[in-house]
Write an enzyme that holds these catalytic residues in place. Structure first.
Site, PDB file in Angstrom:
ATOM      1  N   GLU A 178      18.529   2.518  15.263  1.00 19.48           N
ATOM      2  CA  GLU A 178      17.741   3.645  15.751  1.00 19.48           C
ATOM      3  C   GLU A 178      17.137   3.427  17.129  1.00 19.48           C
ATOM      4  O   GLU A 178      16.790   4.394  17.813  1.00 19.48           O
ATOM      5  CB  GLU A 178      16.612   3.957  14.766  1.00 19.48           C
ATOM      6  CG  GLU A 178      15.507   2.925  14.712  1.00 19.48           C
ATOM      7  CD  GLU A 178      14.372   3.364  13.785  1.00 19.48           C
ATOM      8  OE1 GLU A 178      13.244   3.446  14.275  1.00 19.48           O
ATOM      9  OE2 GLU A 178      14.611   3.616  12.601  1.00 19.48           O
TER      10      GLU A 178
ATOM     11  N   LYS B 136       0.814  -1.220   0.000  1.00 12.50           N
ATOM     12  CA  LYS B 136       0.000   0.000   0.000  1.00 12.50           C
ATOM     13  C   LYS B 136       0.844   1.265   0.000  1.00 12.50           C
ATOM     14  O   LYS B 136       0.524   2.241  -0.682  1.00 12.50           O
ATOM     15  CB  LYS B 136      -0.948  -0.024   1.195  1.00 12.50           C
ATOM     16  CG  LYS B 136      -2.007  -1.123   1.077  1.00 12.50           C
ATOM     17  CD  LYS B 136      -2.998  -1.099   2.227  1.00 12.50           C
ATOM     18  CE  LYS B 136      -4.046  -2.189   2.034  1.00 12.50           C
ATOM     19  NZ  LYS B 136      -5.052  -2.215   3.123  1.00 12.50           N
TER      20      LYS B 136
ATOM     21  N   ASP C 178       8.715  -6.632  -6.633  1.00  6.88           N
ATOM     22  CA  ASP C 178       8.054  -7.234  -5.473  1.00  6.88           C
ATOM     23  C   ASP C 178       7.861  -8.707  -5.797  1.00  6.88           C
ATOM     24  O   ASP C 178       7.661  -9.074  -6.962  1.00  6.88           O
ATOM     25  CB  ASP C 178       6.703  -6.565  -5.201  1.00  6.88           C
ATOM     26  CG  ASP C 178       6.213  -6.802  -3.764  1.00  6.88           C
ATOM     27  OD1 ASP C 178       6.234  -7.961  -3.320  1.00  6.88           O
ATOM     28  OD2 ASP C 178       5.826  -5.827  -3.105  1.00  6.88           O
TER      29      ASP C 178
ATOM     30  N   ARG D  71      12.400   0.176   6.943  1.00  4.29           N
ATOM     31  CA  ARG D  71      13.083  -0.358   8.111  1.00  4.29           C
ATOM     32  C   ARG D  71      14.580  -0.149   7.943  1.00  4.29           C
ATOM     33  O   ARG D  71      15.136  -0.344   6.864  1.00  4.29           O
ATOM     34  CB  ARG D  71      12.779  -1.859   8.306  1.00  4.29           C
ATOM     35  CG  ARG D  71      11.370  -2.143   8.812  1.00  4.29           C
ATOM     36  CD  ARG D  71      11.222  -1.656  10.255  1.00  4.29           C
ATOM     37  NE  ARG D  71       9.899  -1.925  10.814  1.00  4.29           N
ATOM     38  CZ  ARG D  71       8.895  -1.060  10.830  1.00  4.29           C
ATOM     39  NH1 ARG D  71       9.067   0.147  10.299  1.00  4.29           N
ATOM     40  NH2 ARG D  71       7.738  -1.375  11.364  1.00  4.29           N
TER      41      ARG D  71
ATOM     42  N   CYS E 102       9.554  -2.107   1.647  1.00  5.74           N
ATOM     43  CA  CYS E 102       9.335  -3.529   1.863  1.00  5.74           C
ATOM     44  C   CYS E 102       9.561  -3.881   3.332  1.00  5.74           C
ATOM     45  O   CYS E 102      10.209  -3.139   4.069  1.00  5.74           O
ATOM     46  CB  CYS E 102      10.249  -4.356   0.971  1.00  5.74           C
ATOM     47  SG  CYS E 102      11.951  -3.787   0.890  1.00  5.74           S
ATOM     48  N   PRO E 103       9.009  -5.003   3.782  1.00  3.47           N
ATOM     49  CA  PRO E 103       9.198  -5.402   5.179  1.00  3.47           C
ATOM     50  C   PRO E 103      10.621  -5.885   5.427  1.00  3.47           C
ATOM     51  O   PRO E 103      11.364  -6.209   4.487  1.00  3.47           O
ATOM     52  CB  PRO E 103       8.188  -6.544   5.352  1.00  3.47           C
ATOM     53  CG  PRO E 103       8.054  -7.120   3.981  1.00  3.47           C
ATOM     54  CD  PRO E 103       8.174  -5.954   3.033  1.00  3.47           C
TER      55      PRO E 103
ATOM     56  N   HIS F  49      12.365   8.941  12.045  1.00  4.95           N
ATOM     57  CA  HIS F  49      11.233   8.009  11.951  1.00  4.95           C
ATOM     58  C   HIS F  49       9.903   8.753  12.117  1.00  4.95           C
ATOM     59  O   HIS F  49       9.062   8.399  12.934  1.00  4.95           O
ATOM     60  CB  HIS F  49      11.353   6.902  13.002  1.00  4.95           C
ATOM     61  CG  HIS F  49      10.664   5.627  12.597  1.00  4.95           C
ATOM     62  ND1 HIS F  49      11.224   4.390  12.765  1.00  4.95           N
ATOM     63  CD2 HIS F  49       9.448   5.408  12.030  1.00  4.95           C
ATOM     64  CE1 HIS F  49      10.392   3.454  12.332  1.00  4.95           C
ATOM     65  NE2 HIS F  49       9.311   4.059  11.866  1.00  4.95           N
TER      66      HIS F  49
ATOM     67  N   ASP G  32      14.619   7.934   6.852  1.00  7.61           N
ATOM     68  CA  ASP G  32      13.720   8.196   7.977  1.00  7.61           C
ATOM     69  C   ASP G  32      13.871   7.100   9.023  1.00  7.61           C
ATOM     70  O   ASP G  32      13.244   7.154  10.075  1.00  7.61           O
ATOM     71  CB  ASP G  32      12.266   8.264   7.494  1.00  7.61           C
ATOM     72  CG  ASP G  32      11.314   8.729   8.588  1.00  7.61           C
ATOM     73  OD1 ASP G  32      11.624   9.746   9.240  1.00  7.61           O
ATOM     74  OD2 ASP G  32      10.270   8.072   8.797  1.00  7.61           O
TER      75      ASP G  32
ATOM     76  N   THR H 188      12.324   4.776   3.946  1.00  4.02           N
ATOM     77  CA  THR H 188      11.345   5.139   4.973  1.00  4.02           C
ATOM     78  C   THR H 188      10.676   3.884   5.524  1.00  4.02           C
ATOM     79  O   THR H 188       9.597   3.955   6.096  1.00  4.02           O
ATOM     80  CB  THR H 188      10.263   6.070   4.391  1.00  4.02           C
ATOM     81  OG1 THR H 188       9.657   5.439   3.251  1.00  4.02           O
ATOM     82  CG2 THR H 188      10.845   7.408   3.978  1.00  4.02           C
TER      83      THR H 188
END
Length: 328
Positions: free
Chosen positions: A262, A153, A173, A233, A204-205, A294, A257, A231
Site C-alpha cells: 500500500e 484493545k 493471542d 497490517r 495483531c501487529p 486504510h 483496509d 484492518t
C-alpha cells in the site's frame, strides 16, 4: 521546538494545528520520509512519521547527522522503524498505542456487514432503479463463529460488537486478555481458530512471526467460503495466496483496509493514473472483495486523540521524560 511532519494530509494539518501547544512549531510535508526526503527535516528537533514512512538504519543515520533525537509515530504500529538501532544511537521514540480502538473495530465490522449483505452492490443497483434482490443473498451474523486474531484493545473492541450480534467468538493471542475471561469467548490454538471460523478478522501487529500468517497452508485449513477481514497490517496476508483462495472459492469474502504494497498506492488520489500493480488490480476485479484505503482510523475522535497524544509525547521528549505507555 521544531517538528518536521512527513506524509501529512490536510486533515493532519487541521487536527495537529488546532491542538498544538505553545512552544512547538510544526513543519508539514506531504512527502514520505526516506533517504531522499530526510533532508527536509534539517533544523528540526524531532520528526513525526506515519505508517508508510521508511525509518531504517540509513534514514536514522541521516536524522542523527542533523541532530534529531526523537521520532514521534502518530500511529500504533512501528514495523516500519528500526527500533533497536534508533535506541542504540540514543534516540527516543514514541507512538500512539490506543488512539481509538473503537474506530478500527467498527470499520472491521462494517466491512463484514457490507460484504455479507452486499451493501455496495445494493447501493449501486438502487441508484440505477434496479430493485432486483437476486445476487444479494447474505447470512445472519447471529450464531456465526468469528475468529479474532489478536485480543489487544482493537481486538477486544471488535469482540464486544460481535457479542452484541450474538456471534460465537474464538480468540487467539500469545497473551490472553484477562478482561475477556468473564465474557462468552473462547481462547483456542491457531489451527482450531482457522478451521472452525466462518469469519476471521486480523488485529495483531506485524512482526516476523505474523508476516504472511494468512498463507496457502492456513487458507487450505479454513472452511469453504470463509470471510477474511484485515484492518491491521497488509503483510499479515500473502496476497497471491489469497487470490488463489478466492479463485478456488475457498475464500468467499475478503475485506481489506490495508494492503501489503500500500505504500505505493494509499493516501493519494490516483483516479487519473494507471495503477501498475497487477496484484492489486486482480484483487479489485473480484466481486466478493471490498477494499478501503486504510481509513479504519479515520474518525474525528481518533484524529483528535492521535494529535493530542503525539504532541504530548513530543513535549515529554523535549523535557527528556518518557511515558511508559507511549514510548518505545
Amino acid at each position: 521546538m521544531k517538528v518536521t511532519m512527513f506524509s501529512t494530509q490536510d486533515y493532519d494539518k487541521t487536527f495537529f494545528t488546532s491542538h498544538c501547544p505553545d512552544g512547538i512549531a510544526l513543519d508539514f510535508h506531504d512527502a514520505k520520509l526516506n533517504e531522499h526526503t530526510a533532508v527536509l527535516a534539517k533544523g528540526a528537533h524531532a520528526v513525526c512519521v506515519f505508517v508508510n514512512d521508511t525509518v531504517d538504519k540509513a534514514v536514522i543515520d541521516l536524522l542523527i547527522d542533523m541532530n534529531i533525537r526523537h521520532i514521534a509515530l502518530r500511529c500504533a504500529g512501528y514495523n516500519n522503524v528500526d527500533i533497536d538501532y534508533a535506541k542504540s544511537q540514543g534516540m527516543s521514540l514514541s507512538r500512539v498505542p490506543a488512539y481509538s480502538p473503537e474506530a478500527v473495530a467498527e470499520h472491521a465490522v462494517a466491512l463484514m456487514l457490507s460484504l455479507n449483505r452486499k451493501l455496495h452492490k445494493a447501493y449501486n443497483r438502487v441508484r440505477d432503479d434496479n430493485f432486483d434482490l437476486n445476487g444479494l443473498l447474505g447470512f445472519n451474523m447471529y450464531q456465526r463463529t468469528v475468529g479474532v486474531l489478536g485480543t489487544g484493545k482493537i481486538g477486544r473492541a471488535v469482540i464486544d460488537i460481535l457479542l452484541g450480534f450474538g456471534c460465537e467468538v474464538l480468540c487467539y493471542d500469545i497473551f490472553e486478555a484477562s478482561e475477556l475471561k468473564d465474557k462468552a469467548v473462547t481462547y483456542t490454538d491457531l489451527p482450531t481458530l482457522m478451521a472452525q471460523s466462518d469469519i476471521i478478522t486480523l488485529h495483531c501487529p506485524l512482526n516476523e512471526s505474523t508476516e504472511h500468517m494468512i498463507n496457502e497452508q492456513s487458507i487450505s485449513s479454513m472452511k469453504d467460503g470463509v470471510m477474511i477481514i484485515n484492518t491491521s497490517r497488509g503483510k499479515l496476508i500473502d496476497t497471491k495466496a489469497v487470490i488463489s483462495g478466492i479463485k478456488s472459492k475457498k475464500i468467499g469474502y475478503l475485506g481489506l483496509d490495508v494492503y501489503e504494497m500500500e505504500e505505493d498506492l494509499f493516501f493519494k488520489n490516483r483516479s487519473n493514473e494507471i495503477i501498475d500493480d497487477d496484484v492489486f488490480q486482480r484483487l479489485q476485479s473480484f466481486p466478493n472483495v471490498m477494499i478501503t484505503g486504510h481509513q479504519g482510523f479515520f474518525t474525528e475522535d481518533a484524529l483528535t486523540q492521535i494529535a493530542r497524544v503525539t504532541l504530548s509525547n513530543i513535549e515529554l521528549a523535549a523535557k527528556d521524560e518518557q511515558d511508559a505507555e507511549t514510548f518505545l
